[in-house]
Design a protein around this motif. Structure first.
Motif, PDB file in Angstrom:
ATOM      1  N   ASP A  53       0.844  -1.190   0.000  1.00  0.00           N
ATOM      2  CA  ASP A  53       0.000   0.000   0.000  1.00  0.00           C
ATOM      3  C   ASP A  53       0.885   1.247   0.000  1.00  0.00           C
ATOM      4  O   ASP A  53       1.841   1.351   0.781  1.00  0.00           O
ATOM      5  CB  ASP A  53      -0.908   0.002   1.231  1.00  0.00           C
ATOM      6  N   GLN A  54       0.589   2.216  -0.873  1.00  0.00           N
ATOM      7  CA  GLN A  54       1.436   3.397  -1.047  1.00  0.00           C
ATOM      8  C   GLN A  54       1.562   4.222   0.237  1.00  0.00           C
ATOM      9  O   GLN A  54       2.657   4.662   0.583  1.00  0.00           O
ATOM     10  CB  GLN A  54       0.876   4.266  -2.184  1.00  0.00           C
ATOM     11  N   ILE A  55       0.472   4.417   0.950  1.00  0.00           N
ATOM     12  CA  ILE A  55       0.521   5.211   2.192  1.00  0.00           C
ATOM     13  C   ILE A  55       1.325   4.465   3.254  1.00  0.00           C
ATOM     14  O   ILE A  55       2.184   5.040   3.925  1.00  0.00           O
ATOM     15  CB  ILE A  55      -0.904   5.536   2.686  1.00  0.00           C
ATOM     16  N   GLU A  56       1.042   3.182   3.403  1.00  0.00           N
ATOM     17  CA  GLU A  56       1.791   2.370   4.372  1.00  0.00           C
ATOM     18  C   GLU A  56       3.272   2.319   4.008  1.00  0.00           C
ATOM     19  O   GLU A  56       4.134   2.361   4.874  1.00  0.00           O
ATOM     20  CB  GLU A  56       1.201   0.962   4.405  1.00  0.00           C
ATOM     21  N   ARG A  57       3.548   2.264   2.709  1.00  0.00           N
ATOM     22  CA  ARG A  57       4.929   2.223   2.238  1.00  0.00           C
ATOM     23  C   ARG A  57       5.686   3.494   2.636  1.00  0.00           C
ATOM     24  O   ARG A  57       6.828   3.434   3.080  1.00  0.00           O
ATOM     25  CB  ARG A  57       4.937   2.062   0.720  1.00  0.00           C
ATOM     26  N   GLN A  58       5.032   4.653   2.494  1.00  0.00           N
ATOM     27  CA  GLN A  58       5.671   5.921   2.860  1.00  0.00           C
ATOM     28  C   GLN A  58       5.906   6.005   4.367  1.00  0.00           C
ATOM     29  O   GLN A  58       6.966   6.440   4.818  1.00  0.00           O
ATOM     30  CB  GLN A  58       4.842   7.113   2.376  1.00  0.00           C
ATOM     31  N   LEU A  59       4.916   5.572   5.154  1.00  0.00           N
ATOM     32  CA  LEU A  59       5.080   5.574   6.612  1.00  0.00           C
ATOM     33  C   LEU A  59       6.216   4.635   7.029  1.00  0.00           C
ATOM     34  O   LEU A  59       7.028   4.959   7.907  1.00  0.00           O
ATOM     35  CB  LEU A  59       3.773   5.163   7.288  1.00  0.00           C
ATOM     36  N   GLN A  60       6.271   3.478   6.404  1.00  0.00           N
ATOM     37  CA  GLN A  60       7.319   2.493   6.682  1.00  0.00           C
ATOM     38  C   GLN A  60       8.697   3.094   6.367  1.00  0.00           C
ATOM     39  O   GLN A  60       9.631   2.989   7.159  1.00  0.00           O
ATOM     40  CB  GLN A  60       7.058   1.252   5.829  1.00  0.00           C
ATOM     41  N   TRP A  61       8.808   3.728   5.206  1.00  0.00           N
ATOM     42  CA  TRP A  61      10.072   4.343   4.796  1.00  0.00           C
ATOM     43  C   TRP A  61      10.487   5.433   5.782  1.00  0.00           C
ATOM     44  O   TRP A  61      11.640   5.488   6.218  1.00  0.00           O
ATOM     45  CB  TRP A  61       9.945   4.923   3.383  1.00  0.00           C
ATOM     46  N   ASP A  62       9.550   6.317   6.135  1.00  0.00           N
ATOM     47  CA  ASP A  62       9.863   7.419   7.051  1.00  0.00           C
ATOM     48  C   ASP A  62      10.354   6.903   8.393  1.00  0.00           C
ATOM     49  O   ASP A  62      11.312   7.442   8.961  1.00  0.00           O
ATOM     50  CB  ASP A  62       8.637   8.319   7.242  1.00  0.00           C
TER      51      ASP A  62
END
Length: 190
Positions: A53-62
């Motif tokens: 998931d794109q949103i989850e991916r960004q949170l994971q990366w951050d």
């Protein structure tokens, strides 16, 4: 009832499909490596499968990038394609070792070329190091090595400098050739 899907347990994917993994790696020299004058090795601190998931991916990366910034200058976040957590860790270590071997090989070639020297050089395939000698021909270079099958031999000349990319490609090719995983000039392993 049978299914064609591989079952999962506790969210662990059991099939071996390629996926992206986030790897936290420490490239700083370990105290033991420095004391023993060993080649530095990348230490993998953490591996996590990248979210879809794109949103989850960004949170994971951050979150993981923040952890790396807090940990210090030698800790970095990598994105690698692999079939498992363990494979991702292996790929991270292998890439670091290959990069350092190519640098070592290039430094060795440059050291001789700066003096305008010509001759045959023996480079150890696993780590890119050399015995530091230039030889008159292939046979002399081969005979002088403790493990001649673990080396690659080639002439050097100021007229033909080597780039870092050439070093990396040569060592990768020789590694595959040495392991016997070459078919029609292309590696069959990954």
């Amino acid at each position: 009832m049978t299914t064609s899907q591989t079952p999962t347990a506790s969210g662990v994917q059991l099939d071996k499909a390629l996926a992206d993994y986030l790897v936290i790696a420490d490239d700083g020299p370990a105290v033991d490596d420095v004391r023993a004058r060993r080649t530095p090795e990348r230490r993998v601190r953490y591996v996590e499968r990248r979210a879809t998931d794109q949103i989850e991916r960004q949170l994971q990366w951050d979150e993981l990038e923040g952890a790396c910034l807090d940990a210090g200058a030698t800790v970095r976040l990598l994105v690698l394609t692999a079939v498992s957590h363990g494979h991702a860790a292996h790929v991270a270590r292998r890439e670091f070792a290959a990069f350092n071997a190519a640098l070592r090989m290039g430094d060795e070639i440059d050291r001789h070329l700066q003096r305008g020297a010509r001759g045959w050089l023996a480079i150890r395939i696993p780590d890119g190091s050399s015995d530091g000698e230039l030889y008159g021909d292939y046979e002399d270079a081969f005979a002088a090595q403790e493990q001649p099958e673990a080396c690659t031999y080639f002439p050097i000349s100021p007229l033909c400098p080597w780039t870092p990319r050439m070093c990396a490609e040569h060592l990768e090719f020789m590694t595959h050739l040495r392991h016997g995983c070459m078919v029609y000039g292309r590696p069959t392993c990954h």
